[in-house]
Design a protein around this motif. Sequence first.
Motif, short mmCIF file in Angstrom:
data_model
loop_
_atom_site.label_atom_id
_atom_site.label_comp_id
_atom_site.label_asym_id
_atom_site.label_seq_id
_atom_site.Cartn_x
_atom_site.Cartn_y
_atom_site.Cartn_z
N THR A 125 0.84 -1.19 0.00
CA THR A 125 0.00 0.00 0.00
C THR A 125 0.88 1.25 0.00
O THR A 125 2.07 1.20 0.31
CB THR A 125 -0.91 0.02 1.24
OG1 THR A 125 -0.09 0.07 2.42
CG2 THR A 125 -1.76 -1.24 1.30
N ASP A 126 0.26 2.38 -0.32
CA ASP A 126 1.00 3.63 -0.28
C ASP A 126 1.48 3.95 1.13
O ASP A 126 2.57 4.50 1.32
CB ASP A 126 0.11 4.78 -0.79
CG ASP A 126 -0.17 4.66 -2.28
OD1 ASP A 126 0.59 3.96 -2.98
OD2 ASP A 126 -1.16 5.26 -2.75
N ALA A 127 0.67 3.60 2.13
CA ALA A 127 1.06 3.88 3.51
C ALA A 127 2.29 3.08 3.90
O ALA A 127 3.21 3.61 4.55
CB ALA A 127 -0.11 3.54 4.45
N ALA A 128 2.35 1.81 3.53
CA ALA A 128 3.50 0.98 3.87
C ALA A 128 4.75 1.44 3.12
O ALA A 128 5.85 1.50 3.69
CB ALA A 128 3.21 -0.48 3.55
N LYS A 129 4.59 1.79 1.85
CA LYS A 129 5.74 2.26 1.07
C LYS A 129 6.25 3.59 1.61
O LYS A 129 7.47 3.83 1.67
CB LYS A 129 5.34 2.40 -0.40
CG LYS A 129 5.01 1.07 -1.07
CD LYS A 129 4.53 1.29 -2.50
CE LYS A 129 4.16 -0.04 -3.16
NZ LYS A 129 3.63 0.14 -4.53
N GLU A 130 5.33 4.48 2.00
CA GLU A 130 5.74 5.78 2.55
C GLU A 130 6.47 5.60 3.87
O GLU A 130 7.45 6.31 4.16
CB GLU A 130 4.53 6.67 2.74
CG GLU A 130 4.88 8.06 3.24
CD GLU A 130 3.66 8.91 3.53
OE1 GLU A 130 3.62 10.06 3.07
OE2 GLU A 130 2.77 8.42 4.24
N ALA A 131 6.01 4.65 4.70
CA ALA A 131 6.69 4.40 5.98
C ALA A 131 8.12 3.96 5.74
O ALA A 131 9.05 4.44 6.41
CB ALA A 131 5.93 3.34 6.77
N LEU A 132 8.32 3.06 4.79
CA LEU A 132 9.68 2.58 4.50
C LEU A 132 10.55 3.69 3.93
O LEU A 132 11.70 3.88 4.36
CB LEU A 132 9.61 1.40 3.52
CG LEU A 132 10.96 0.84 3.06
CD1 LEU A 132 11.75 0.32 4.25
CD2 LEU A 132 10.75 -0.26 2.02
N SER A 133 10.02 4.45 2.97
CA SER A 133 10.83 5.50 2.36
C SER A 133 11.16 6.62 3.36
O SER A 133 12.27 7.16 3.35
CB SER A 133 10.09 6.08 1.15
OG SER A 133 8.86 6.68 1.53
N THR A 134 10.20 6.95 4.24
CA THR A 134 10.46 7.99 5.24
C THR A 134 11.49 7.53 6.25
O THR A 134 12.37 8.31 6.66
CB THR A 134 9.16 8.38 5.95
OG1 THR A 134 8.18 8.79 4.98
CG2 THR A 134 9.40 9.52 6.93
#
Length: 557
Positions: free
Chosen positions: A462-471
Amino acid sequence: MSSSTPQHNRLRSRVACEPCRERKRKCDGASPCNTCVRYAYDCHYPQSGRKRKAAALSADRTSPAAEHSPSTPTDQKAQNRIQSLEANSGSAFVRKMALGIDPANAPRLRLFAWNVFLGSRKSNHTPMSRSIIQIISWPEMEELASIYFAKVDPCYGFVDRQSLERRMRTHWSNSNTETGAFEAVICGVAALGLLFSRRNVIDAELDLVETAKRILEQSMSVHPSLDIVTAWVLRVAYMRMTAPAHASWMASCMLMHTLEAAGIHSTHVLDWSSAGESGQALTPEIRKRILGVAQHLNIWMSFDIGRSRVHLQTLDFDLPAPREGSYTTELLELLPHSENLNPDKSVDVLDLKNSLATIVERHHSAPPSVLAQCNLTLLLCRRLRTLNFHFQGSLLNQVLSVTARGIQAAQDLLDDCAPWHHVVNVPFQIICILLALDTPAAIAQLNDGIKTLSNIQLVYPTDAAKEALSTACLLIHLHRKRKEADLKTLSEIVSTYSPSVLFDQQFATQPQNINDWSSHTWLESLPEMPDLQTFDIDRFLNGSSEWSLPGDWTQGL
């Protein structure tokens, strides 16, 4: 205008400071402005007449007496409350920490990794509200109920399984196609069963959620029954794992008001006959469990997004009795510690330290409960960090032990297809705390945290999971850049002022004095120094005999 005079009209500044202009935030024109004070921005105005005008506007809004007077207790209390709100909120902590590392590249303020989905668990299907019998079959309902009681109920154990299964069989055998309060309950159970068994959403799950939502909205005009209260708890639990933060918090507040309307919050006003008229008896144990889980959800949502929680008057709550195969009581034992962190309460460093010492020593038996323990530990660490508390010794080791168990618990739940809201939230917040602690042991845990976040976004892309990893990777990158800049500065100092360099400068004029340096460098000639992690510099400077400098070292100084 005097600070004691009420202001009915919102004051607007004619000019905004540079940080507010760049971030398109409201600016009050003060120097520094309230926005920059809150988010630790470097408040400054353009080098023009605007700066003088902004200063004049700020002076007009402040009386001369107030300009030179110290802050009042009320002002200090309000400032402390703001600091507590920001410390309780993981997103505010992330933003403030990143600003301290690199203000230019810090991520914007938002709820990173609040849950895996953040509203994305949906499809092109338009949800339809209809009878649950038309949505799923009886064998499917049996299977989903089994999944619910195997994965969700041990943590949020507030539904009587025997009563629910008996009423479900009756509901299907009578072919009752009319939706009612009980259907909202079984829709909630089935929706959570699908969430904990399928990585991707199906149309039936969306229809179940929509049906429960419609029934609960229609029930607001009548006295809430036990079924309505139970369905509200199920809905809020589902939203905490799938929906955006604001909508979930609103639903949790509605749940608390529904509890009050039903009288479940107090044994003195509870109407036992109306509460049990739906067919399920409201036992004292069920009441404690419903009230405990509802408080847990509302308190932590308010902490996460910096909003007010719902305080119920005449609240009567005791911990439910433990039961085999369930760890609900284990989870609810954390409630008193959570309530003490309310921003309206004043707590000092000693109180926070004692609470943290108590929490890290607790034993939690199952992954969801371990994540709840870890989440509370992280919040206490954030609060202590705002008070400039230095973690060291056994307390630091215990904190790192809890974070290590939290990372492993998140991975275990991921392997079990159990997307609890803390599965992605806790590993992300652990990474932030590890960077803030910045010790060798803390940095060593970063790899496990990033690896878990990477696994989560592979299972739930999901976008939320990908954003957590990238952040998280961005924060580590900024931290590394700062370390590299520090290392460069230290290297320049050593290369410029080390004894070997000074010796080389003297070599040209006094070459006969280098016989003793021909075989090894100056660093190799120094005796072994004690570990800086255990070296007590205060005792050394005060002349303690516990550690004395070797003779060779002192002769070389």
